[in-house]
Design a protein around this motif. Structure first.
Motif, PDB file in Angstrom:
ATOM      1  N   SER A  68       7.110  -3.564  -8.803  1.00  0.00           N
ATOM      2  CA  SER A  68       5.781  -3.713  -9.381  1.00  0.00           C
ATOM      3  C   SER A  68       4.873  -2.522  -9.093  1.00  0.00           C
ATOM      4  CB  SER A  68       5.118  -5.007  -8.906  1.00  0.00           C
ATOM      5  OG  SER A  68       3.873  -5.187  -9.539  1.00  0.00           O
ATOM      6  N   HIS A  69       4.296  -2.457  -7.872  1.00  0.00           N
ATOM      7  CA  HIS A  69       3.172  -1.553  -7.654  1.00  0.00           C
ATOM      8  C   HIS A  69       3.542  -0.079  -7.566  1.00  0.00           C
ATOM      9  CE1 HIS A  69       0.068  -4.642  -7.166  1.00  0.00           C
ATOM     10  NE2 HIS A  69      -0.741  -3.623  -7.359  1.00  0.00           N
ATOM     11  N   ALA A  70       4.754   0.260  -7.208  1.00  0.00           N
ATOM     12  CA  ALA A  70       5.131   1.674  -7.279  1.00  0.00           C
ATOM     13  C   ALA A  70       5.056   2.148  -8.725  1.00  0.00           C
ATOM     14  CB  ALA A  70       6.534   1.876  -6.712  1.00  0.00           C
ATOM     15  N   GLY A  71       5.561   1.311  -9.636  1.00  0.00           N
ATOM     16  CA  GLY A  71       5.536   1.663 -11.052  1.00  0.00           C
ATOM     17  C   GLY A  71       4.138   1.680 -11.627  1.00  0.00           C
ATOM     18  N   ILE A  72       3.333   0.696 -11.263  1.00  0.00           N
ATOM     19  CA  ILE A  72       1.991   0.643 -11.842  1.00  0.00           C
ATOM     20  C   ILE A  72       1.133   1.805 -11.315  1.00  0.00           C
ATOM     21  CG2 ILE A  72       0.659  -0.809 -10.238  1.00  0.00           C
ATOM     22  CD1 ILE A  72      -0.147  -2.457 -12.747  1.00  0.00           C
ATOM     23  N   ALA A  73       1.319   2.204 -10.064  1.00  0.00           N
ATOM     24  CA  ALA A  73       0.587   3.357  -9.529  1.00  0.00           C
ATOM     25  C   ALA A  73       1.019   4.640 -10.238  1.00  0.00           C
ATOM     26  CB  ALA A  73       0.831   3.477  -8.029  1.00  0.00           C
ATOM     27  N   TYR A  74       2.298   4.763 -10.496  1.00  0.00           N
ATOM     28  CA  TYR A  74       2.834   5.915 -11.233  1.00  0.00           C
ATOM     29  C   TYR A  74       2.216   5.978 -12.629  1.00  0.00           C
ATOM     30  CZ  TYR A  74       6.487   8.822 -13.447  1.00  0.00           C
ATOM     31  OH  TYR A  74       7.173   9.789 -14.133  1.00  0.00           O
ATOM     32  N   ASP A  75       2.137   4.821 -13.289  1.00  0.00           N
ATOM     33  CA  ASP A  75       1.566   4.775 -14.637  1.00  0.00           C
ATOM     34  C   ASP A  75       0.075   5.088 -14.628  1.00  0.00           C
ATOM     35  OD1 ASP A  75       4.013   4.133 -15.727  1.00  0.00           O
ATOM     36  OD2 ASP A  75       3.600   1.981 -15.892  1.00  0.00           O
ATOM     37  N   GLU A  76      -0.644   4.648 -13.616  1.00  0.00           N
ATOM     38  CA  GLU A  76      -2.085   4.902 -13.548  1.00  0.00           C
ATOM     39  C   GLU A  76      -2.388   6.397 -13.568  1.00  0.00           C
ATOM     40  OE1 GLU A  76      -4.017   1.156 -11.063  1.00  0.00           O
ATOM     41  OE2 GLU A  76      -3.060   2.792  -9.970  1.00  0.00           O
ATOM     42  N   VAL A  77      -1.612   7.177 -12.842  1.00  0.00           N
ATOM     43  CA  VAL A  77      -1.845   8.627 -12.802  1.00  0.00           C
ATOM     44  C   VAL A  77      -1.644   9.229 -14.197  1.00  0.00           C
ATOM     45  CG1 VAL A  77      -1.112  10.817 -11.795  1.00  0.00           C
ATOM     46  CG2 VAL A  77      -1.172   8.757 -10.384  1.00  0.00           C
ATOM     47  N   HIS A  78      -0.621   8.780 -14.896  1.00  0.00           N
ATOM     48  CA  HIS A  78      -0.380   9.310 -16.235  1.00  0.00           C
ATOM     49  C   HIS A  78      -1.467   8.878 -17.211  1.00  0.00           C
ATOM     50  CE1 HIS A  78       3.497  11.316 -15.691  1.00  0.00           C
ATOM     51  NE2 HIS A  78       3.763  10.369 -14.804  1.00  0.00           N
TER      52      HIS A  78
ATOM     53  N   GLY B 165       0.810  -1.204   0.000  1.00  0.00           N
ATOM     54  CA  GLY B 165       0.000   0.000   0.000  1.00  0.00           C
ATOM     55  C   GLY B 165       0.847   1.259   0.000  1.00  0.00           C
ATOM     56  N   LEU B 166       1.921   1.244   0.781  1.00  0.00           N
ATOM     57  CA  LEU B 166       2.825   2.397   0.817  1.00  0.00           C
ATOM     58  C   LEU B 166       3.538   2.583  -0.518  1.00  0.00           C
ATOM     59  CD1 LEU B 166       4.367   1.950   4.383  1.00  0.00           C
ATOM     60  CD2 LEU B 166       2.615   3.596   3.667  1.00  0.00           C
ATOM     61  N   GLU B 167       3.902   1.467  -1.164  1.00  0.00           N
ATOM     62  CA  GLU B 167       4.522   1.558  -2.490  1.00  0.00           C
ATOM     63  C   GLU B 167       3.596   2.269  -3.468  1.00  0.00           C
ATOM     64  OE1 GLU B 167       7.464  -0.359  -4.327  1.00  0.00           O
ATOM     65  OE2 GLU B 167       8.093   0.661  -2.510  1.00  0.00           O
ATOM     66  N   MET B 168       2.335   1.873  -3.446  1.00  0.00           N
ATOM     67  CA  MET B 168       1.386   2.455  -4.392  1.00  0.00           C
ATOM     68  C   MET B 168       1.124   3.923  -4.064  1.00  0.00           C
ATOM     69  SD  MET B 168      -2.251   0.930  -5.680  1.00  0.00           S
ATOM     70  CE  MET B 168      -3.040   1.645  -7.131  1.00  0.00           C
ATOM     71  N   ARG B 169       0.981   4.237  -2.791  1.00  0.00           N
ATOM     72  CA  ARG B 169       0.749   5.629  -2.413  1.00  0.00           C
ATOM     73  C   ARG B 169       1.923   6.508  -2.833  1.00  0.00           C
ATOM     74  NH1 ARG B 169       0.030   7.314   3.829  1.00  0.00           N
ATOM     75  NH2 ARG B 169       2.283   6.946   3.782  1.00  0.00           N
ATOM     76  N   THR B 170       3.135   6.020  -2.652  1.00  0.00           N
ATOM     77  CA  THR B 170       4.316   6.810  -2.975  1.00  0.00           C
ATOM     78  C   THR B 170       4.485   6.974  -4.479  1.00  0.00           C
ATOM     79  OG1 THR B 170       5.355   5.928  -0.967  1.00  0.00           O
ATOM     80  CG2 THR B 170       6.788   7.021  -2.551  1.00  0.00           C
ATOM     81  N   GLY B 171       4.226   5.897  -5.248  1.00  0.00           N
ATOM     82  CA  GLY B 171       4.300   6.005  -6.701  1.00  0.00           C
ATOM     83  C   GLY B 171       3.270   6.978  -7.248  1.00  0.00           C
ATOM     84  N   THR B 172       2.067   6.962  -6.677  1.00  0.00           N
ATOM     85  CA  THR B 172       1.023   7.897  -7.086  1.00  0.00           C
ATOM     86  C   THR B 172       1.443   9.331  -6.791  1.00  0.00           C
ATOM     87  OG1 THR B 172      -0.711   6.238  -6.668  1.00  0.00           O
ATOM     88  CG2 THR B 172      -1.397   8.548  -6.746  1.00  0.00           C
ATOM     89  N   ALA B 173       1.974   9.554  -5.595  1.00  0.00           N
ATOM     90  CA  ALA B 173       2.379  10.905  -5.197  1.00  0.00           C
ATOM     91  C   ALA B 173       3.465  11.458  -6.114  1.00  0.00           C
ATOM     92  CB  ALA B 173       2.865  10.894  -3.747  1.00  0.00           C
TER      93      ALA B 173
END
Length: 573
Positions: free
Chosen positions: A468-478, A198-206
C-alpha cells in the motif's frame, strides 16, 4: 507595437521613437515575451525616478503577425509596499527562501524576516504562498529582478531578463545545482506503533525522487525530501511537525495517516501549500466539500474508509454465490477500535448486510493499542459468526489478534483491513496469518506496472515493498512532479492545486482522478464503474506466506482458498 525583430512602431510615431530612445529595456522585455511564448506579463518598473506599472501583451494580427503591446502608467506602489519590500516580494514569488533572499539582497536574516512579516500584514495574507499568488495575480513584481542573477525563470518576469540577443529557443534553464530545489515535506511516524508504515512511505518517496532527479529533475530543478517525525496520536506533535515544514518553506506536503485529523488539515491549510495525504478518511473528504475555499489545496490520494464495509459485504455475497465458501448461519461479527476511521459497522454497512441476508452477530470495540485479544477470541466463540471483519490499523495489534485466533479458531473467515499491507504484519503473525483475508482501498497492483515498481524498490532497498503506502508515496511524488512541470512557478500553490485537480495519472496503486467536490481518489467499483478512473478495492489473501489478490477482476492473482483452520471442505462451484 514591438516586433520580434526589434522594430518599434505605433500610431503616434513620436511616442514610439521616445520609447525606443528612453526605455530600451522595455523593448528588450517585449521581445523576450514574444520569444518566451507567454501571453502577458505585468510588473513595476523604475528606471530613473517615478514608478510605472508596465503591462506587456502578445497580440496576433493577420496583417502584421505577432507583436507585443507595451502599456505604461505612472503609479505609486500599492498597499503601502516599500521599494525594498517589493524586492523581497518578487524574490518570494520566485521561490527563494529567506536565507537566499538575504544573500541576494545583502540583508541579514532578521531584516528579511521583518520585511516578510510586514508584507503579509500589508497584503492581508497569512502565508508566503498567498503573498506569492497575489503578487503574480496583481503584477506586484519588479523588473529588473532585484539583486544579482537571473534565476527566477519560474516567473514570466524572470524569463524577460533573458535578453533578445540570446537564442530564442530554448530559453536556457540554469543548472539544477544553481537553483533552489523543490522541497517535498512529509509528516511521518518514524517511531512508535506506525513506524513500519512511516518507513514504507519514506522509502517509496525517496525512490521516486531519485528516479526523477536522475532524469534531470523538474525543469532542471532537483527534488529534495524534508521529513519531520511525528507522533500520529498526539495533536501537539502533529502541529509542531507541520510548523517545522512551514518554517522550511516546503513546496508541498505529504503525510501518512494521523489520528488527529483536524489538527493536520488546519495546519496544512494555514500554510497553503498543496497537501497530499493518504488518510482514508470520509471526515477529511467532507471538510473539503463543505469548505472548498479553505481546503482547496488538500487532496486525499485514496478513497475513504466508507468503502471498507461495503466491500466486505459485497465480497461475502460474491464468495458465497460462487460456491467456493458456504456460510453456516450467514452471520458476521465486527471488531473495531473506537477511532473514527476504523469504525466500519456504519448504518450504511449494516443496512447493506441486512439486505443481503446477513445477520450481525455483534459489534465489539477494542482499544486501539494494547487490546486484550484473548477476550476478543472468547467473544468470537460465543457469537460463532461465519465471518469476522477486524479493523485495527496497527500491524502488531492485528498480528496479536490473528495469533490468538489461530491458537483457538472457529470456522469463521477472518477478514482484516489494511494492516497486513505493512511488511511488519507477516513478520509478526507468521504462520498464523496463512489463509486470512484483508482488503485495502489503495493497494499496489500485481500487474506489470506494480511488479516493475516492486523490482526497482527491491533492487534499491534489499526487500520488496508492502502492498500500500510505499506505492502511494511513490505515486504522490510523480503527481507533484507532473503538476510542477505544468505551471510557471511551483510556489504559485493555487496553480499547482489546479493542475493536481486536472490530472489523470495511472500510478502503481491505480488511477488518481481527484477532480470532484471531495478532491479524493475514486474507489472502483463503488464510486466508479470504470477501473481506468479509480483505485480498485483490493481483497487479498495470505497464501503460502504471500499476499495474493483474489478480488476484484481484472486484478485477480489467485483463487480463494479455504483457510487451514477451517475443518470443512470447500464446496466447488
Amino acid at each position: 507595437m514591438v516586433h520580434a525583430n526589434g522594430r518599434v512602431d505605433e500610431v503616434d510615431g513620436a511616442a514610439a521613437g521616445r520609447l525606443a530612445r528612453e526605455s530600451p529595456d522595455l523593448i528588450e522585455y517585449a521581445i523576450a515575451l514574444l520569444r518566451s511564448g507567454r501571453g502577458r506579463v505585468a510588473f513595476f518598473w523604475n528606471e530613473r525616478g517615478p514608478w510605472f506599472r508596465v503591462t506587456i501583451e502578445r497580440i496576433s494580427r493577420a496583417d502584421e503577425g505577432t507583436t507585443a503591446a507595451v502599456y505604461l502608467s505612472q503609479e505609486s506602489l500599492p498597499h503601502g509596499v516599500t521599494p525594498r519590500e517589493l524586492d523581497v516580494l518578487t524574490l518570494i514569488a520566485g521561490g527563494l527562501n529567506n536565507p537566499e533572499i538575504g544573500d541576494r539582497l545583502g540583508l541579514g536574516l532578521r531584516t528579511v524576516a521583518t520585511h516578510v512579516e510586514h508584507l503579509l500584514m500589508k497584503l492581508g495574507q497569512r502565508t508566503r504562498a498567498g503573498a506569492s499568488a497575489m503578487a503574480a495575480d496583481q503584477g506586484l513584481l519588479r523588473l529588473p529582478t532585484p539583486g544579482r542573477g537571473d534565476d527566477l525563470s519560474g516567473l514570466t518576469v524572470g524569463l524577460l531578463e533573458r535578453r533578445s540577443g540570446e537564442p530564442p529557443t530554448p530559453i536556457a534553464t540554469p543548472p539544477a545545482t544553481a537553483r533552489r530545489p523543490l522541497l517535498i515535506g512529509s509528516v511521518l511516524p518514524l517511531t512508535g506503533p506506525a513506524r513500519s508504515d512511516g518507513l514504507e512511505m519514506r522509502t517509496g518517496t525517496a525512490l521516486a525522487i531519485d528516479e526523477i532527479n536522475a532524469r534531470g529533475g523538474v525543469a532542471g530543478r532537483r527534488i529534495e525530501h524534508v521529513v519531520v517525525p511525528t507522533d500520529i496520536f498526539d495533536p501537539k506533535s502533529v502541529r509542531a511537525a507541520f510548523e517545522a515544514l512551514t518554517d522550511a518553506e516546503v513546496d508541498a506536503i505529504t503525510s501518512l495517516y494521523v489520528f488527529c485529523e483536524d489538527t493536520a488539515i488546519d495546519s496544512a491549510s494555514d500554510y497553503g501549500a498543496p497537501f497530499l495525504h493518504a488518510m482514508a478518511s470520509e471526515h477529511m473528504a467532507q471538510h473539503t466539500r463543505e469548505d472548498p475555499g479553505r481546503f482547496s489545496r488538500m487532496f486525499q490520494v485514496c478513497p475513504s474508509e466508507v468503502h471498507y464495509g461495503r466491500g466486505f459485504v459485497r465480497f461475502l455475497d460474491d464468495l458465497s454465490a460462487s460456491g467456493a465458501w458456504r456460510p453456516r448461519h450467514r452471520s458476521v461479527l465486527f471488531i473495531e477500535t473506537l477511532l473514527e476511521s476504523s469504525q466500519m459497522a456504519t448504518p450504511d454497512t449494516l443496512e447493506r448486510a441486512e439486505r443481503s441476508g446477513w445477520r450481525v452477530a455483534g459489534v465489539h470495540h477494542v482499544a486501539a493499542q494494547a487490546a486484550r485479544w484473548d477476550d476478543v477470541v472468547d467473544v468470537v466463540h460465543r457469537t460463532d459468526p461465519d465471518a469476522i471483519l477486524v479493523t485495527d490499523f496497527i500491524p502488531h495489534e492485528l498480528a496479536g489478534f490473528q495469533r490468538a485466533f489461530a491458537a483457538d479458531p472457529t470456522e469463521a473467515l477472518v477478514y482484516a483491513v489494511y494492516s497486513p499491507s505493512v511488511p511488519e504484519f507477516l513478520e509478526l503473525a507468521g504462520e498464523a496469518a496463512e489463509g486470512m483475508l484483508w482488503s485495502t482501498v489503495t493497494g499496489t497492483y500485481g500487474d506489470p506496472v506494480g511488479q516493475e515498481f516492486g523490482h526497482r524498490y527491491a533492487r534499491v532497498n534489499g526487500r520488496r515493498p508492502g502492498r500500500s503506502h510505499a506505492g502511494i508515496a511513490y505515486d504522490e511524488v510523480h503527481l507533484l512532479a507532473q503538476a510542477w512541470a505544468a505551471v510557471d512557478n511551483p510556489r504559485d500553490f493555487r496553480s499547482v492545486a489546479d493542475r493536481l485537480r486536472a490530472l489523470r495519472y495511472r500510478g502503481v496503486n491505480g488511477t488518481y482522478a481527484m477532480d470532484n467536490e471531495h478532491q479524493i481518489a475514486l474507489a472502483y467499483p463503488d464510486a466508479t464503474n470504470d477501473p481506468s478512473l479509480g483505485q480498485a478495492h483490493l481483497v487479498l489473501q495470505v497464501q503460502q506466506g504471500e499476499h495474493r489478490i483474489v478480488d476484484p477482476k481484472p486484478y485477480v492473482e489467485a483463487a480463494f482458498r479455504n483457510p487451514p483452520w477451517r475443518r470443512r471442505e470447500s464446496i466447488p462451484a
